[in-house]
Each structure stands twice: as structure tokens, then as C-alpha cells.
Design a protein around this motif. Sequence first.
Motif, short mmCIF file in Angstrom:
data_model
loop_
_atom_site.label_atom_id
_atom_site.label_comp_id
_atom_site.label_asym_id
_atom_site.label_seq_id
_atom_site.Cartn_x
_atom_site.Cartn_y
_atom_site.Cartn_z
N MET A 1 0.83 -1.17 0.00
CA MET A 1 0.00 0.00 0.00
C MET A 1 0.89 1.24 0.00
N ARG A 2 0.49 2.25 -0.76
CA ARG A 2 1.24 3.49 -0.85
C ARG A 2 0.44 4.64 -0.24
N PHE A 3 1.15 5.54 0.41
CA PHE A 3 0.50 6.68 1.03
C PHE A 3 1.19 7.97 0.60
N SER A 4 0.39 9.00 0.39
CA SER A 4 0.89 10.33 0.07
C SER A 4 0.29 11.34 1.03
N LEU A 5 0.92 12.49 1.13
CA LEU A 5 0.40 13.60 1.92
C LEU A 5 0.01 14.73 0.99
N LEU A 6 -1.08 15.41 1.30
CA LEU A 6 -1.49 16.62 0.60
C LEU A 6 -1.47 17.75 1.61
N THR A 7 -0.70 18.79 1.31
CA THR A 7 -0.66 19.94 2.21
C THR A 7 -1.36 21.11 1.55
N LEU A 8 -2.23 21.76 2.29
CA LEU A 8 -3.03 22.85 1.75
C LEU A 8 -2.73 24.20 2.38
N GLY A 9 -1.98 24.23 3.43
CA GLY A 9 -1.71 25.49 4.12
C GLY A 9 -2.41 25.51 5.46
N ASP A 10 -2.32 26.64 6.15
CA ASP A 10 -2.98 26.77 7.45
C ASP A 10 -3.46 28.20 7.65
N ASN A 11 -4.05 28.46 8.79
CA ASN A 11 -4.52 29.82 9.08
C ASN A 11 -3.95 30.35 10.40
N TYR A 12 -2.71 30.01 10.68
CA TYR A 12 -2.09 30.40 11.95
C TYR A 12 -1.01 31.46 11.74
N GLU A 13 -1.36 32.54 11.07
CA GLU A 13 -0.37 33.58 10.78
C GLU A 13 0.25 34.18 12.02
N HIS A 14 -0.48 34.17 13.11
CA HIS A 14 0.03 34.78 14.34
C HIS A 14 1.11 33.93 15.00
N ILE A 15 1.28 32.70 14.58
CA ILE A 15 2.26 31.79 15.19
C ILE A 15 3.64 31.95 14.57
N ARG A 16 3.69 32.12 13.25
CA ARG A 16 4.98 32.19 12.57
C ARG A 16 4.85 32.94 11.25
N SER A 17 5.99 33.29 10.69
CA SER A 17 6.01 34.05 9.44
C SER A 17 5.72 33.12 8.25
N HIS A 18 5.48 33.72 7.11
CA HIS A 18 5.28 32.94 5.89
C HIS A 18 6.55 32.14 5.55
N GLU A 19 7.70 32.77 5.75
CA GLU A 19 8.96 32.09 5.48
C GLU A 19 9.11 30.85 6.37
N GLN A 20 8.80 31.01 7.65
CA GLN A 20 8.86 29.85 8.57
C GLN A 20 7.88 28.77 8.14
N PHE A 21 6.69 29.19 7.72
CA PHE A 21 5.69 28.22 7.28
C PHE A 21 6.21 27.40 6.09
N TYR A 22 6.77 28.07 5.10
CA TYR A 22 7.30 27.34 3.94
C TYR A 22 8.41 26.38 4.36
N GLN A 23 9.28 26.81 5.25
CA GLN A 23 10.35 25.92 5.72
C GLN A 23 9.76 24.70 6.43
N GLU A 24 8.70 24.91 7.19
CA GLU A 24 8.06 23.78 7.88
C GLU A 24 7.46 22.80 6.88
N VAL A 25 6.89 23.30 5.80
CA VAL A 25 6.32 22.42 4.78
C VAL A 25 7.43 21.59 4.12
N ILE A 26 8.56 22.22 3.84
CA ILE A 26 9.69 21.49 3.26
C ILE A 26 10.17 20.42 4.24
N GLU A 27 10.27 20.77 5.50
CA GLU A 27 10.67 19.79 6.52
C GLU A 27 9.64 18.68 6.66
N GLU A 28 8.36 19.02 6.53
CA GLU A 28 7.29 18.02 6.57
C GLU A 28 7.46 17.00 5.44
N ALA A 29 7.84 17.48 4.26
CA ALA A 29 8.07 16.58 3.13
C ALA A 29 9.27 15.66 3.39
#
Length: 188
Positions: free
Chosen positions: A1-29
Motif C-alpha cells: 500500500m502506498r500513502f501520500s500527503l497533501l498539504t493545503l496550508g494553514d490559518n495560523y499567521e500569528h504563530i509564525r512568518s510565511h517564510e517559517q511556514f514554507y520551511q516547515e512544509v519542506i521539513e514536513e516533506a
Amino acid sequence: MRFSLLTLGDNYEHIRSHEQFYQEVIEEAEYAEELGFTGFWVGEHHFQASQRAFPSPQMLLAAIAQRTKKLRLGTGISVLPVNDPIRLAEDIAALDLISHGRACFGVGRGYQPREVEVLGFPYGASIQDQERNRAYFEEAYEIIMKCWTQDSFSHHGEFFTLPPSYTRWNHDQTIAYFSEPGNGRSLE
């Protein structure tokens, strides 16, 4: 069985910057690959007030390609009625080269008026007119497939004429290329 992830973004702008968010998505991958997932997909969205958006999934996927080795990298989805089909075909082809053949291409028509009405308007791809939206989608998809399967092509449709009727092929470099023996194509 194969599994993939789909990332759509979030709505937590007050937690971190857009740059941090993109880095987290790369790390998630990267982490998804470590865990044995076979694919990582990024959705295309624009003008999202309620969440962070990925206006160009292929750019983020290119960055992920440099940090992973096995993950299939997909657009989930590319919204055809808000994209120029030739430019999108080039971008996905470049992603496939950068990732050594790991690109997956998911497409859709879009459903959010703020995206399709603003970006699709120059192409006539209104979400309010579902027939026109579908017609644009089908023509754009046809052009993308021609880009990937034919050495050269022309296209005459409702939305696109390729090459455009105003294009002049009398540039010296163009004439020289098509005059070379054995290139298999003519200027016509």
C-alpha cells in the motif's frame, strides 16, 4: 500500500512568518519521506484570507525535490483556468527534470470565485459560467499534452491560437535554426 500527503496550508499567521511556514512544509516533506510516504502533494490557491496559500506549487515542489530523493512530487491541483497552459507545461516539465522524473501533475477547474474570477478573467475562464470554465480547462489541458508529446505544434481554439497570428517568424536566429539540415522541422 502506498500513502501520500497533501498539504493545503494553514490559518495560523500569528504563530509564525510565511517564510517559517514554507520551511516547515519542506521539513514536513522530508519527514514524510523518512516515514516511508511515497508522495507529497501541494494544492494551488490564491488570495486566501483564511489560510496560507501556495500560488505556485511547482516552486515549492522544486525546493522539496532538492531535499528529498524518492518522494513523488505532485500538484494537487494546478488550477488550469487561472494558468497559461504553455507556461504551466514548461514549469511542470522543469520540475520533472529537477526531481529526476518524480513530478506528478494533478489538474482541476477551480471552484473559488476570488481565484478564478481574478486570475482567469484575462483568459475568459469564469467560474460563474461553468460551460466556459470547462471549455477553457479542456483546451488548456489539450495544449499542455501537445507541449509534452509533440516536437512542435500549432493550435487554433476558442481561447488560444498558437502560434499567435501576429507572431513573425522572420528573426534571423529562427530562420537559421530551421534552415539547418537534418533538424526535421520546417519554419512552416
